[in-house]
Design an enzyme around this catalytic site. Structure first.
Site, PDB file in Angstrom:
ATOM      1  N   HIS A 208       0.803  -1.227   0.000  1.00 59.81           N
ATOM      2  CA  HIS A 208       0.000   0.000   0.000  1.00 59.81           C
ATOM      3  C   HIS A 208       0.836   1.276   0.000  1.00 59.81           C
ATOM      4  O   HIS A 208       0.289   2.362  -0.147  1.00 59.81           O
ATOM      5  CB  HIS A 208      -0.942   0.040   1.211  1.00 59.81           C
TER       6      HIS A 208
HETATM    7  C1  UD1 Z   1      -2.550   5.248   5.776  1.00 58.83           C
HETATM    8  C2  UD1 Z   1      -1.324   5.708   6.546  1.00 58.83           C
HETATM    9  C3  UD1 Z   1      -0.255   4.609   6.534  1.00 58.83           C
HETATM   10  C4  UD1 Z   1      -0.818   3.287   6.972  1.00 58.83           C
HETATM   11  C5  UD1 Z   1      -2.016   2.943   6.076  1.00 58.83           C
HETATM   12  C6  UD1 Z   1      -2.618   1.602   6.428  1.00 58.83           C
HETATM   13  C7  UD1 Z   1      -0.809   8.112   6.474  1.00 58.83           C
HETATM   14  C8  UD1 Z   1       0.101   9.118   5.911  1.00 58.83           C
HETATM   15  N1  UD1 Z   1      -0.714   6.881   5.951  1.00 58.83           N
HETATM   16  O1  UD1 Z   1      -2.207   5.160   4.407  1.00 58.83           O
HETATM   17  O2  UD1 Z   1       0.778   4.990   7.420  1.00 58.83           O
HETATM   18  O3  UD1 Z   1       0.180   2.286   6.882  1.00 58.83           O
HETATM   19  O4  UD1 Z   1      -2.984   3.983   6.237  1.00 58.83           O
HETATM   20  O5  UD1 Z   1      -3.802   1.368   5.789  1.00 58.83           O
HETATM   21  O6  UD1 Z   1      -1.575   8.425   7.364  1.00 58.83           O
HETATM   22  N2  UD1 Z   1      -9.375   4.727   1.283  1.00 58.83           N
HETATM   23  C9  UD1 Z   1     -10.563   4.063   1.141  1.00 58.83           C
HETATM   24  N3  UD1 Z   1     -11.170   3.609   2.258  1.00 58.83           N
HETATM   25  C10 UD1 Z   1     -10.667   3.828   3.503  1.00 58.83           C
HETATM   26  C11 UD1 Z   1      -9.448   4.507   3.623  1.00 58.83           C
HETATM   27  C12 UD1 Z   1      -8.796   4.947   2.507  1.00 58.83           C
HETATM   28  O7  UD1 Z   1     -11.056   3.869   0.049  1.00 58.83           O
HETATM   29  O8  UD1 Z   1     -11.280   3.407   4.497  1.00 58.83           O
HETATM   30  C13 UD1 Z   1      -8.683   5.237   0.081  1.00 58.83           C
HETATM   31  C14 UD1 Z   1      -8.640   6.764   0.119  1.00 58.83           C
HETATM   32  O9  UD1 Z   1      -9.724   7.313  -0.503  1.00 58.83           O
HETATM   33  C15 UD1 Z   1      -7.352   7.077  -0.564  1.00 58.83           C
HETATM   34  C16 UD1 Z   1      -6.483   5.877  -0.303  1.00 58.83           C
HETATM   35  O10 UD1 Z   1      -7.334   4.805   0.103  1.00 58.83           O
HETATM   36  O11 UD1 Z   1      -7.535   7.207  -1.947  1.00 58.83           O
HETATM   37  C17 UD1 Z   1      -5.429   6.152   0.729  1.00 58.83           C
HETATM   38  O12 UD1 Z   1      -5.966   6.463   2.015  1.00 58.83           O
HETATM   39  P1  UD1 Z   1      -5.163   7.374   3.057  1.00 58.83           P
HETATM   40  O13 UD1 Z   1      -5.866   7.414   4.361  1.00 58.83           O
HETATM   41  O14 UD1 Z   1      -4.800   8.654   2.419  1.00 58.83           O
HETATM   42  O15 UD1 Z   1      -3.761   6.660   3.259  1.00 58.83           O
HETATM   43  P2  UD1 Z   1      -3.330   5.137   3.286  1.00 58.83           P
HETATM   44  O16 UD1 Z   1      -2.643   4.821   2.006  1.00 58.83           O
HETATM   45  O17 UD1 Z   1      -4.455   4.247   3.705  1.00 58.83           O
END
Ligand code: UD1
Length: 373
Positions: A208
């Protein structure tokens, strides 16, 4: 006399297994009143609600419901919504865990309102400032009043950055508290039957990190190694939403040609623990999985050039394999014949949260300035 109040913050999936044992330890000790704030950084059921139910985390007292956004938008939105909560509840301290955007955002709000910050899982450093989590770790530690570390490198890093030694406490690892508490339940999970795989006969993959999944060239190199590995053993791949979105863009990665690669939805904690504990090998770019595989004695090939958790290499089952196809395959080949046993770094014994709550109770009850709020 009323009990000192601490606001505890969680927001994203890797926070939930860290906050769970702390909430349980606060309750068992009865000396501190804990409030739980969920920022809503992760909001999908699979990334979020399942964990609260399975890990028996009390429902959050407050949910900020921030959702996704760029780093700046997400961090700013959390700060805007957390500030009034802090003003209303007037706690003696704010406790944050890990290194996600919620961690640094709430630490910043607290320290600017004069509320001491407590950081659990402090001091970890990858020395790679292109990782958003590394920035979050450095800033949060610089703002914190009490710093709880999981491994010796954490103490060295913080001392080198000028943190006073008496603020640093080596307590073990709250993530492992959760693993030990739920290991028996995980043994009963039927996920292997559901996926029709036998113990040690398959590989687990998780990806991820933006540096691995947002850059199509890097993602292609990694998936090219996976293509070879799945010809040897089934590869089970619970896909993070960010990664799913990038794989859906297509490009030169042809998933349909990988018949033994099984893309599944993200799993709950108990099923995932069973799946990794019984795997022949785990390939990952996660931080926490490097620690969990160490405890369960499964070889972990970390698809990164660095780790902020070096104890999982010196005292664990972890190896850094980078993102080059050949290097990943070479390391994979060598793990097949090696013998791995569970390893337990110092104090990763399931009692970290209890130690943290004892230190906090002592600090909050004996320090007049802190106790007065
Ligand atoms: C975040 C954390 C990372 C952790 C990871 C585990 C930061 C900087 N990063 O990264 O340290 O290891 O979580 O999962 O805080 N999304 C969904 N559904 C959700 C959550 C996210 O669809 O419930 C999508 C979002 O719309 C986005 C992407 O996933 O496009 C990334 O989500 P984001 O919370 O920005 O960061 P992670 O990559 O999950």
């Amino acid at each position: 006399m009323s009990k000192p109040k601490i606001i505890n913050v969680c927001g994203a999936r890797p926070n939930f297994m860290k906050i769970a044992p702390l909430m349980h330890a606060f309750e068992a000790s009865g000396q501190i009143e804990p409030l739980l704030v969920h920022t809503g950084q992760h909001y999908d059921e699979k990334m979020n609600k399942w964990f609260f139910d399975e890990l028996q985390i009390p429902a959050p007292d407050i949910n900020l419901e921030v959702g996704s956004g760029s780093h700046a938008v997400q961090t700013a939105e959390i700060m805007k919504r957390f500030e009034p909560v802090l003003l209303e509840h007037d706690p003696q301290a704010v406790l944050v865990v890990g290194d996600v955007n919620s961690t640094v955002a709430c630490a910043l709000v607290a320290v600017k309102l004069g509320v001491p910050v407590v950081h659990v899982e402090a001091g970890l450093r990858s020395s790679d400032r292109s990782m958003p989590e590394e920035i979050n770790r450095i800033v949060t530690d610089a703002l914190s009043e009490q710093l709880f570390v999981t491994e010796p490198s954490g103490i060295e890093n913080l001392v080198a950055e000028g943190v006073a030694r008496d603020k640093i406490h080596m307590v073990g690892n709250v993530m492992i508290d959760t693993l030990k508490r739920f290991q028996v339940r995980a043994d009963e999970s039927t996920i292997l039957e559901k996926l029709e795989v036998a113990p040690r006969s398959y590989v687990v993959l998780t990806l991820h990190r933006p540096s691995n999944v947002d850059d199509p060239v890097v993602l292609e190199r990694i998936m090219s190694a996976v293509e070879t590995i799945q010809r040897d053993k089934p590869v089970i791949f619970p896909v993070h939403p960010r990664t799913r979105a990038n794989l859906a863009k297509g490009g030169s990665i042809d998933l349909s040609a990988m018949g033994n690669l099984r893309l599944i939805e993200p799993l709950g904690y108990i099923d995932f623990l069973k799946l990794t504990s019984s795997a022949g090998c785990v390939l990952t770019d996660s931080g926490g999985i490097q620690e969990e595989t160490t405890i369960v004695g499964v070889p972990c090939l970390t698809i990164r050039e660095n780790t902020e958790r070096p104890v999982t290499i010196t005292d664990g089952t972890n190896q850094l394999v980078g993102t080059e196809t050949e290097r990943i395959l070479d390391a994979y080949g060598k793990t097949l014949d090696a013998d791995f046993a569970p390893r337990q770094p110092d104090m990763w014994d399931g009692r970290a949260a209890e130690r943290i709550v004892n230190v906090l109770a002592d600090w909050l009850c004996r320090t007049p300035a802190v106790a007065a709020g």
